[in-house]
Scaffold this motif. Structure first.
Motif, PDB file in Angstrom:
ATOM      1  N   GLY A 138       0.816  -1.208   0.000  1.00 29.80           N
ATOM      2  CA  GLY A 138       0.000   0.000   0.000  1.00 29.80           C
ATOM      3  C   GLY A 138       0.852   1.260   0.000  1.00 29.80           C
ATOM      4  O   GLY A 138       0.522   2.250  -0.674  1.00 29.80           O
TER       5      GLY A 138
ATOM      6  N   LEU B  47       0.545   1.232 -12.149  1.00 31.19           N
ATOM      7  CA  LEU B  47      -0.019   1.307 -10.802  1.00 31.19           C
ATOM      8  C   LEU B  47      -1.195   0.352 -10.648  1.00 31.19           C
ATOM      9  O   LEU B  47      -1.334  -0.332  -9.619  1.00 31.19           O
ATOM     10  CB  LEU B  47      -0.459   2.740 -10.510  1.00 31.19           C
ATOM     11  CG  LEU B  47      -1.084   3.006  -9.139  1.00 31.19           C
ATOM     12  CD1 LEU B  47      -0.136   2.595  -8.017  1.00 31.19           C
ATOM     13  CD2 LEU B  47      -1.458   4.479  -9.002  1.00 31.19           C
ATOM     14  N   HIS B  48      -2.015   0.261 -11.681  1.00 29.48           N
ATOM     15  CA  HIS B  48      -3.191  -0.605 -11.644  1.00 29.48           C
ATOM     16  C   HIS B  48      -2.795  -2.076 -11.540  1.00 29.48           C
ATOM     17  O   HIS B  48      -3.363  -2.834 -10.739  1.00 29.48           O
ATOM     18  CB  HIS B  48      -4.041  -0.364 -12.881  1.00 29.48           C
ATOM     19  CG  HIS B  48      -5.308  -1.158 -12.925  1.00 29.48           C
ATOM     20  ND1 HIS B  48      -6.249  -1.126 -11.911  1.00 29.48           N
ATOM     21  CD2 HIS B  48      -5.793  -2.027 -13.853  1.00 29.48           C
ATOM     22  CE1 HIS B  48      -7.260  -1.921 -12.221  1.00 29.48           C
ATOM     23  NE2 HIS B  48      -6.997  -2.484 -13.382  1.00 29.48           N
TER      24      HIS B  48
ATOM     25  N   GLU C 291       2.257   1.690  -3.481  1.00 28.34           N
ATOM     26  CA  GLU C 291       1.220   2.242  -4.355  1.00 28.34           C
ATOM     27  C   GLU C 291       1.095   3.754  -4.167  1.00 28.34           C
ATOM     28  O   GLU C 291       0.986   4.506  -5.144  1.00 28.34           O
ATOM     29  CB  GLU C 291      -0.124   1.576  -4.064  1.00 28.34           C
ATOM     30  CG  GLU C 291      -0.231   0.134  -4.525  1.00 28.34           C
ATOM     31  CD  GLU C 291      -1.577  -0.470  -4.146  1.00 28.34           C
ATOM     32  OE1 GLU C 291      -2.544   0.289  -3.939  1.00 28.34           O
ATOM     33  OE2 GLU C 291      -1.663  -1.709  -4.055  1.00 28.34           O
ATOM     34  N   SER C 292       1.106   4.192  -2.912  1.00 22.39           N
ATOM     35  CA  SER C 292       1.006   5.628  -2.635  1.00 22.39           C
ATOM     36  C   SER C 292       2.203   6.375  -3.201  1.00 22.39           C
ATOM     37  O   SER C 292       2.060   7.461  -3.782  1.00 22.39           O
ATOM     38  CB  SER C 292       0.921   5.868  -1.120  1.00 22.39           C
ATOM     39  OG  SER C 292      -0.261   5.315  -0.583  1.00 22.39           O
TER      40      SER C 292
ATOM     41  N   ALA D   5       5.540  -5.700 -10.781  1.00 24.56           N
ATOM     42  CA  ALA D   5       4.180  -6.219 -10.575  1.00 24.56           C
ATOM     43  C   ALA D   5       4.034  -7.594 -11.207  1.00 24.56           C
ATOM     44  O   ALA D   5       3.442  -8.513 -10.617  1.00 24.56           O
ATOM     45  CB  ALA D   5       3.158  -5.249 -11.168  1.00 24.56           C
TER      46      ALA D   5
ATOM     47  N   LEU E 137      -0.006  -3.287 -10.411  1.00 27.95           N
ATOM     48  CA  LEU E 137       0.624  -3.551  -9.116  1.00 27.95           C
ATOM     49  C   LEU E 137      -0.448  -3.814  -8.065  1.00 27.95           C
ATOM     50  O   LEU E 137      -0.316  -4.739  -7.251  1.00 27.95           O
ATOM     51  CB  LEU E 137       1.511  -2.382  -8.703  1.00 27.95           C
ATOM     52  CG  LEU E 137       2.195  -2.527  -7.337  1.00 27.95           C
ATOM     53  CD1 LEU E 137       3.125  -3.746  -7.322  1.00 27.95           C
ATOM     54  CD2 LEU E 137       2.965  -1.263  -6.962  1.00 27.95           C
ATOM     55  N   ARG E 138      -1.502  -3.003  -8.053  1.00 26.94           N
ATOM     56  CA  ARG E 138      -2.606  -3.231  -7.116  1.00 26.94           C
ATOM     57  C   ARG E 138      -3.217  -4.606  -7.328  1.00 26.94           C
ATOM     58  O   ARG E 138      -3.494  -5.332  -6.367  1.00 26.94           O
ATOM     59  CB  ARG E 138      -3.670  -2.155  -7.310  1.00 26.94           C
ATOM     60  CG  ARG E 138      -3.284  -0.792  -6.778  1.00 26.94           C
ATOM     61  CD  ARG E 138      -4.309   0.255  -7.153  1.00 26.94           C
ATOM     62  NE  ARG E 138      -3.972   1.559  -6.601  1.00 26.94           N
ATOM     63  CZ  ARG E 138      -4.383   2.711  -7.114  1.00 26.94           C
ATOM     64  NH1 ARG E 138      -5.169   2.721  -8.183  1.00 26.94           N
ATOM     65  NH2 ARG E 138      -4.034   3.848  -6.541  1.00 26.94           N
TER      66      ARG E 138
ATOM     67  N   ALA F  62       1.729   6.635  -6.935  1.00 27.47           N
ATOM     68  CA  ALA F  62       0.655   7.587  -7.243  1.00 27.47           C
ATOM     69  C   ALA F  62       1.124   9.024  -7.037  1.00 27.47           C
ATOM     70  O   ALA F  62       0.843   9.912  -7.858  1.00 27.47           O
ATOM     71  CB  ALA F  62      -0.568   7.288  -6.382  1.00 27.47           C
TER      72      ALA F  62
END
Length: 238
Positions: free
Chosen positions: A26, A134-135, A29-30, A204, A137-138, A33
């Motif tokens: 998390g 990013l997508h 990800e931040s 990812a 990786l989530r 972003a």
């Protein structure tokens, strides 16, 4: 999620380890972003925030790795449990490196902001590929949490789209720098950013591959996408 065991303490250890990996994910990800937003808005506050967050990521990697080592020493796990622990250690390494790529993005963003001098490079592909990276990786972290091999295989396929965006941007950038040599300096900064985003997609994809490794017992790091998909759908090993 790890399998249930006769020892509830062992279950608690594994679940805590997973939660810490997801917490680290998390944060990464931040970081990514914020880096993408800093690139979009040339926001120096976000640049500093990403650089400061790197130290926390490094600490988390060390602490999680220590816990993996401790669990292996105490429990002497075998089969899927051992694969889960080894994959967790490798996943946090990939997360830390993805965080490093976010740092590279903001450092180049700072250079662009300082040296742009009125010159402009159309970086639409960079922004699109950044959101894609990013997508996935989530999704990779979600697949790892659920040990969803079908989702993992899809992530490996989708990483190719990021690679294609990178190649398209490089071709356009070379043309731009050839036509106007004044853009070479800023163009190289954008090239480093594009490469960093491509590497985030690669990290990812690596995490997704470890989902298949844990769930199916198949090492798919250097196989074709078609073979990975077959292994992802195949029967699992203990």
């Amino acid at each position: 999620m790890p399998d249930k065991h006769l020892s509830s303490k062992f279950d608690a250890d594994l679940n805590l380890l997973l939660s810490r990996l997801l917490e680290m994910g998390g944060l990464v990800e931040s970081q990514i972003a914020y880096a993408l937003e800093a690139l979009k808005e040339f926001d120096t506050v976000l640049v500093d925030q990403v650089l400061e967050g790197e130290h926390r990521l490094n600490d988390m990697e060390i602490k999680i790795d220590e816990e993996v080592t401790n669990i292996i020493a105490r429990r002497q796990p075998a089969a899927r449990d051992l694969r889960f622990l080894m994959a967790t250690s490798k996943c946090i390494t990939n997360l830390e490196r993805a965080g490093d790529e976010a740092r590279k993005i903001v450092k180049r963003t700072r250079r662009i902001q300082a040296n742009v001098g009125g010159l402009h490079v159309n970086a639409a592909e960079i922004k699109a590929s950044g959101e894609m990276a990013l997508h996935i990786l989530r999704r990779a972290l979600d697949a790892f949490a659920r040990m969803d091999t079908v989702a993992a295989a899809k992530i490996v396929r989708d990483d190719e789209a990021i690679d294609n965006e990178f190649k398209a941007f490089v071709r356009k950038l070379v043309t731009s720098m050839t036509e106007d040599p004044r853009t070479i300096s800023i163009g190289l900064d954008y090239l480093f950013i594009a490469k960093a985003i491509e590497r985030i997609g690669d990290h990812a994809k690596n995490i997704a591959e470890y989902v298949v490794y844990v769930a199916k017992g198949a090492d798919v790091r250097h196989v074709s996408r078609e073979q990975l998909e077959r292994d992802a759908l195949g029967s699992s090993q203990n």
